[in-house]
Design an enzyme around this catalytic site. Structure first.
Site, PDB file in Angstrom:
ATOM      1  N   GLY A  66       0.516  -1.384   0.175  1.00 15.44           N
ATOM      2  CA  GLY A  66       0.049   0.002   0.136  1.00 15.44           C
ATOM      3  C   GLY A  66       0.676   1.243  -0.029  1.00 15.44           C
ATOM      4  CB  VAL A 103       2.969  -8.850  -4.993  1.00 14.76           C
ATOM      5  CG1 VAL A 103       3.935 -10.170  -4.578  1.00 14.76           C
ATOM      6  CG2 VAL A 103       1.650  -9.002  -4.048  1.00 14.76           C
ATOM      7  CE  LYS A 114       0.980  -6.692  -8.757  1.00 12.07           C
ATOM      8  NZ  LYS A 114       1.365  -5.599  -7.657  1.00 12.07           N
TER       9      LYS A 114
END
Length: 235
Positions: free
Chosen positions: A13, A118, A38
């Site tokens: 985040g 990630v 990704k």
């Protein structure tokens, strides 16, 4: 060796997708044949009966590419949790060969690759393989995204130290501003991290509500990143 960068964060985040997409848009606008990836995503959503990652879709829009979605994001889980846990809940394992194959194809199509991880470097992909191992295998230098808020000095120093200890090249840090952080804290945070690490600061992205992964606005992204990041030090 593939030209490009691996965008990681000091935490989840912190704005990795905004930074990765902004850099892709900036390079694309300058005429660079930029590709995006990704490799692993969690927190996917169903669009037209297909599970996809908003982050991956944002990267594709920012880079203005038409590569198959499955190449951009080979692994996607619906649960917004660590990839290994999501894989367990889905009674599967993460196929590293699928990720490698997709990366190889994209590298042949594009001159510069932006790969977004990630979470942070120690997010597990399987029992013995972490996100840092993916960056190291791809041989891409890190761009570390740090959120300008309390705790960032510790998180950033830990991330940089771990990367260095494991032989990963660090291109630099991009700070992502946070709406609730006062200017004094922001300024001293950047100064302290510079003092302790001697790692280049590639830019600071100001807080702007229009920087939204789910609602990509090309002109806004290009303006903010053009004003705050030197594309010549990214390539």
């Amino acid at each position: 060796m593939t030209a490009g960068c691996f965008v990681t964060g000091t935490d989840t985040g912190v704005g990795k997708s905004i930074v990765a997409g902004g850099l892709a848009a900036l390079l694309k606008n300058s005429g660079c044949n930029v590709g995006v990836m990704k490799p692993v995503a969690t927190g996917g959503k169903y669009h037209n009966n297909r599970l996809v990652s908003d982050d991956a879709l944002f990267l594709m829009s920012a880079a203005e590419i038409d590569d198959d979605y499955e190449l951009i994001n080979p692994i996607c889980f619906e649960q917004p949790i660590a990839p290994t846990i999501a894989a367990q809940l889905n009674n599967t394992t993460i196929d590293l060969e699928k990720i490698r194959h997709a990366f190889d194809i994209l590298c042949k199509r594009h001159d510069f690759m932006i790969v977004e991880g990630v979470g942070g470097l120690l997010v597990p992909v399987n029992e013995h393989y972490f996100i840092i191992d993916l960056a190291r295998e791809f041989k891409l230098p890190l761009i570390v995204v740090s959120r300008l808020s309390l705790g960032t000095i510790n998180h950033t120093l830990l991330t940089l130290s771990y990367a260095r200890e494991h032989g990963v090249n660090i291109k630099g840090i991009i700070f992502n501003d946070h709406a609730d952080t006062n200017d004094c804290l922001k300024n001293y945070t950047v100064k302290e991290i510079k003092r302790f690490t001697n790692v280049p600061v590639l830019g600071t992205i100001p807080f702007d509500k229009r920087l939204d992964v789910e609602n990509y606005h090309k002109e806004t992204v290009l303006k903010i990143f053009s004003d705050n990041v030197d594309k010549n030090i990214i390539i």
